[in-house]
Scaffold this motif. Structure first.
Motif, PDB file in Angstrom:
ATOM      1  N   GLU B 114      45.531 -53.197  31.336  1.00  0.00           N
ATOM      2  CA  GLU B 114      46.045 -52.635  29.785  1.00  0.00           C
ATOM      3  C   GLU B 114      44.403 -51.757  28.846  1.00  0.00           C
ATOM      4  O   GLU B 114      45.311 -51.625  27.702  1.00  0.00           O
ATOM      5  N   PHE B 115      43.846 -52.451  29.271  1.00  0.00           N
ATOM      6  CA  PHE B 115      42.642 -51.864  28.290  1.00  0.00           C
ATOM      7  C   PHE B 115      41.788 -51.034  29.184  1.00  0.00           C
ATOM      8  O   PHE B 115      40.913 -50.479  28.173  1.00  0.00           O
ATOM      9  N   GLY B 116      42.606 -50.004  29.952  1.00  0.00           N
ATOM     10  CA  GLY B 116      42.597 -49.072  30.004  1.00  0.00           C
ATOM     11  C   GLY B 116      40.615 -49.113  31.099  1.00  0.00           C
ATOM     12  O   GLY B 116      40.462 -47.906  30.721  1.00  0.00           O
ATOM     13  N   LEU B 117      40.478 -50.217  31.637  1.00  0.00           N
ATOM     14  CA  LEU B 117      38.949 -50.536  32.437  1.00  0.00           C
ATOM     15  C   LEU B 117      39.634 -50.384  34.262  1.00  0.00           C
ATOM     16  O   LEU B 117      38.429 -50.858  34.446  1.00  0.00           O
ATOM     17  N   ALA B 118      41.268 -50.320  33.932  1.00  0.00           N
ATOM     18  CA  ALA B 118      40.937 -51.102  35.947  1.00  0.00           C
ATOM     19  C   ALA B 118      40.341 -49.707  36.722  1.00  0.00           C
ATOM     20  O   ALA B 118      40.006 -48.744  36.237  1.00  0.00           O
ATOM     21  N   GLY B 119      39.920 -50.183  37.899  1.00  0.00           N
ATOM     22  CA  GLY B 119      38.433 -49.776  39.027  1.00  0.00           C
ATOM     23  C   GLY B 119      37.286 -49.805  38.243  1.00  0.00           C
ATOM     24  O   GLY B 119      36.324 -49.201  38.983  1.00  0.00           O
ATOM     25  N   PHE B 120      36.789 -50.033  37.077  1.00  0.00           N
ATOM     26  CA  PHE B 120      35.538 -50.604  36.458  1.00  0.00           C
ATOM     27  C   PHE B 120      35.179 -51.651  36.883  1.00  0.00           C
ATOM     28  O   PHE B 120      34.117 -51.878  35.360  1.00  0.00           O
ATOM     29  N   GLU B 121      36.188 -52.798  36.871  1.00  0.00           N
ATOM     30  CA  GLU B 121      35.527 -54.064  37.199  1.00  0.00           C
ATOM     31  C   GLU B 121      34.048 -54.169  37.478  1.00  0.00           C
ATOM     32  O   GLU B 121      33.431 -55.203  37.254  1.00  0.00           O
ATOM     33  N   ARG B 122      33.262 -53.695  38.210  1.00  0.00           N
ATOM     34  CA  ARG B 122      32.109 -53.730  39.015  1.00  0.00           C
ATOM     35  C   ARG B 122      30.873 -53.113  38.416  1.00  0.00           C
ATOM     36  O   ARG B 122      30.501 -52.625  39.184  1.00  0.00           O
ATOM     37  N   SER B 123      31.350 -51.453  38.273  1.00  0.00           N
ATOM     38  CA  SER B 123      30.801 -51.151  37.045  1.00  0.00           C
ATOM     39  C   SER B 123      29.397 -51.240  36.286  1.00  0.00           C
ATOM     40  O   SER B 123      30.062 -52.770  35.709  1.00  0.00           O
ATOM     41  N   TRP B 124      28.318 -50.869  36.349  1.00  0.00           N
ATOM     42  CA  TRP B 124      27.446 -51.433  35.162  1.00  0.00           C
ATOM     43  C   TRP B 124      27.780 -50.908  33.658  1.00  0.00           C
ATOM     44  O   TRP B 124      28.142 -49.239  33.633  1.00  0.00           O
ATOM     45  N   PRO B 125      27.442 -51.826  32.942  1.00  0.00           N
ATOM     46  CA  PRO B 125      28.104 -50.847  31.331  1.00  0.00           C
ATOM     47  C   PRO B 125      27.405 -50.091  30.818  1.00  0.00           C
ATOM     48  O   PRO B 125      28.215 -48.291  30.331  1.00  0.00           O
ATOM     49  N   ALA B 126      26.277 -49.533  31.378  1.00  0.00           N
ATOM     50  CA  ALA B 126      25.798 -48.132  31.691  1.00  0.00           C
ATOM     51  C   ALA B 126      26.877 -46.835  32.365  1.00  0.00           C
ATOM     52  O   ALA B 126      26.403 -46.072  31.679  1.00  0.00           O
TER      53      ALA B 126
END
Ligand SMILES: Nc1ncnc2c1ncn2[C@@H]1O[C@H](COP(=O)(O)OP(=O)(O)O)[C@@H](O)[C@H]1O
Ligand SMILES: [Mg+2]
Lengths: 265, 260
Positions: B114-126
């Motif tokens: 819903e927040f358009g972040l699917a697939g980025f759970e394990r990414s670093w903020p950078a």
């Protein structure tokens, strides 16, 4: 990875050139080998005396690691205390700065006089020379925590200790590792100094004996061993940093990609 | 029903008078903005609300004096921790509340899409773009399930295009969830686009110089009629902010200026 290796090539070439010049000068410059032995002779003698060298290297490694471990723990504990109690900082820092002005040549024999020939004086001297850079780095690192993050955590209901653990400690890590890399290059030298002032075994006492026996080749062999030890410790520090801060290279990768993309156009 | 009510809030840093008697209120399910120039004291007001600073005045929540923090606070700049993966940043508030890391992760994972972040759970903020960072910061804020959101210039650091996209997205999210929210901004268009009501704040020492209801219908589409209405409102607000002395006699501060 290939890039990382490529970066070390200039240093390797410079090092090889110096060794080559030294070799040529020692062989054909008319200096006696008892004054300036050639690198090849140092290497040969090191190999022939490898048993004695190894026997004296082990105590130095032991003293270095014990001293450095104590210094590391002390730096973490004291810096955390200073972070929680501001007045302690004002009390401690002048003392710590004074401790860094003490000349080792004078202090090392005194510490041996007070604590004997055992492990204790070596631990103390290694700690004395390695503690300060880590302590300063940690205290500065804690203070560098972003105020937004602290305020947000406080608004979430986190107490002081929780904020320290969740924000201040991780914020200090890059600073800590910068301090650690400086400290670790002093550690072996500190141990050797302590041994030089009095020890049964160790690289420091080995150097002293070799010098007294007019064997500069063996002195230099011991120097080479201590340099190798320092380089290994430095490498370990870099490796630990990589493992402890996996986020450090995140994002910069994509920068590299962007840059190489631009250069291709 | 009033959720948050502030009466005559003042704050000085030594000789520097920052807030000079701020009064405002936010009703349940209402989206309210505080619009004012940079350096006016907007962030300071939020620090008073979250308890980071102490000031004078009366702060009430649901009728009772403010106690503890009923707020989920999104600070200026995203304040993502670079050493935590995106999902662990998002669960931070839950972890502080005592939820185990595992349970917290399970709770937030379904919201990433819903927040358009699917697939980025394990990414670093950078590794995230500016807009994604703000969405992650907002997700970290709303999962705390507090009674009210405090958003401090959430889109201030974004480029104009990303900011416009984020404002649309936030308006849509708000329509679905009906959070009670207080937003700080210095962007007139953003305030008009998102809010039910807007408080205009003067430069330091900050007072409320005007309270404006935004009668535009939701969703805030870009139909030409609505756009004209919004543009007129924006022009009016800019006028008030830039010439606080003109024709606003009903506000004591401006009345004073006139007489001097
Ligand atoms: N802790 C502080 N100590 C002293 N002055 C402060 C402090 N926090 C903010 N200020 C001052 O208060 C004023 C308002 O700051 P702020 O609330 O951050 O403004 P805004 O968010 O509206 O841009 C600024 O002039 C700032 O310098
Ligand atoms: Mg601000």
């Amino acid at each position: 990875m290939a890039f990382a290796i490529a970066k070390t090539i200039p240093a390797a070439i410079a090092f090889a050139l110096i060794l080559a010049a030294w070799e040529v000068y020692a062989r054909y410059g008319g200096v006696a080998p008892t004054m300036l032995p050639a690198p090849s002779r140092v290497l040969l003698q090191a190999w022939e005396n490898r048993a004695a060298l190894a026997e004296n290297t082990l105590p130095t490694i032991r003293a270095t690691s014990a001293g450095f471990a104590c210094s590391l723990v002390a730096a973490f504990v004291l810096s955390a205390l200073v972070d929680f109690l501001a007045p302690l900082r004002r009390a401690l820092f002048p003392l710590l700065i004074v401790s860094q002005t003490l000349p080792l040549v004078a202090i090392a024999p005194l510490i041996v006089l007070w604590f004997g020939f055992g492990l204790m004086p070596k631990i103390l001297l290694v700690a004395l020379v390695t503690f300060f850079p880590m302590m300063v780095a940690l205290v500065e690192g804690f203070a560098a925590t972003s105020t937004e993050i602290s305020q947000m955590l406080a608004a979430m209901g986190a107490g002081r200790w929780r904020i320290f653990w969740l924000a201040r400690l991780p914020s200090a890590l890059p600073y800590f590792f910068a301090g650690l890399r400086i400290s670790i290059t002093y550690a072996v030298v500190g141990a050797i100094f302590a041994e030089y002032a009095g020890a049964a075994k160790g690289l420091g006492i080995y150097m002293l004996n070799a010098k007294n026996n007019f064997r500069p080749d063996l002195v230099l062999a011991a120097v080479a061993v201590s340099a190798a030890l320092t380089l290994i410790l430095f490498g370990i520090a870099v490796l630990v940093q990589r493992l402890a801060m996996p986020w450090e290279n995140a994002g910069s990768d994509s920068d590299d990609r962007k840059r190489s993309g631009e250069s291709r156009q | 029903m009033k959720r948050l009510e502030l009466r005559d809030i003042s704050k000085s840093f030594g000789a520097l008078e920052v807030l000079a008697g701020i009064s405002l209120h936010v009703a349940a399910g209402e989206f309210v903005s505080i619009l004012g120039p940079s350096g006016a004291g907007k962030s300071t007001l939020f620090q008073l609300l979250t308890g980071a600073l102490k000031g004078e005045g009366d702060m009430r929540f649901d009728g009772a004096p403010l106690d503890g923090s009923p707020f989920a606070f999104m600070p200026q700049r995203d304040a993502l921790m670079p050493w935590r993966r995106v999902i662990d940043n998002v669960t931070l508030g839950l972890e502080v509340q005592g939820v185990s890391r595992r349970a917290a992760r399970e709770q937030v994972a379904p919201l990433f899409a819903e927040f358009g972040l699917a697939g980025f759970e394990r990414s670093w903020p950078a590794e995230l773009s500016g807009g994604m960072r703000q969405r992650a910061a907002l997700l970290r804020t709303v999962v705390q399930q507090r009674d009210m959101l405090l958003l401090d210039e959430p889109f201030g650091a974004l480029d104009a295009l990303t900011r416009a996209a984020m404002q649309r997205w936030l308006e849509g999210m708000w329509r679905r969830h009906r959070w009670t929210a207080l937003l700080i901004t210095h962007d007139v268009r953003e305030a008009v686009y998102l809010s039910d009501r807007i408080y205009l704040m003067s430069a330091r020492p900050a007072r409320i110089i005007s309270e404006i209801a935004v009668p535009l219908q939701r969703p805030r589409t870009t139909g030409s009629d609505a756009a004209r209405q919004a543009a007129a409102l924006e022009a009016d607000i800019l006028d008030t902010l830039l010439n606080p002395g003109v024709d606003r006699a009903s506000f004591p501060q401006t009345a004073q200026r006139r007489s001097s």
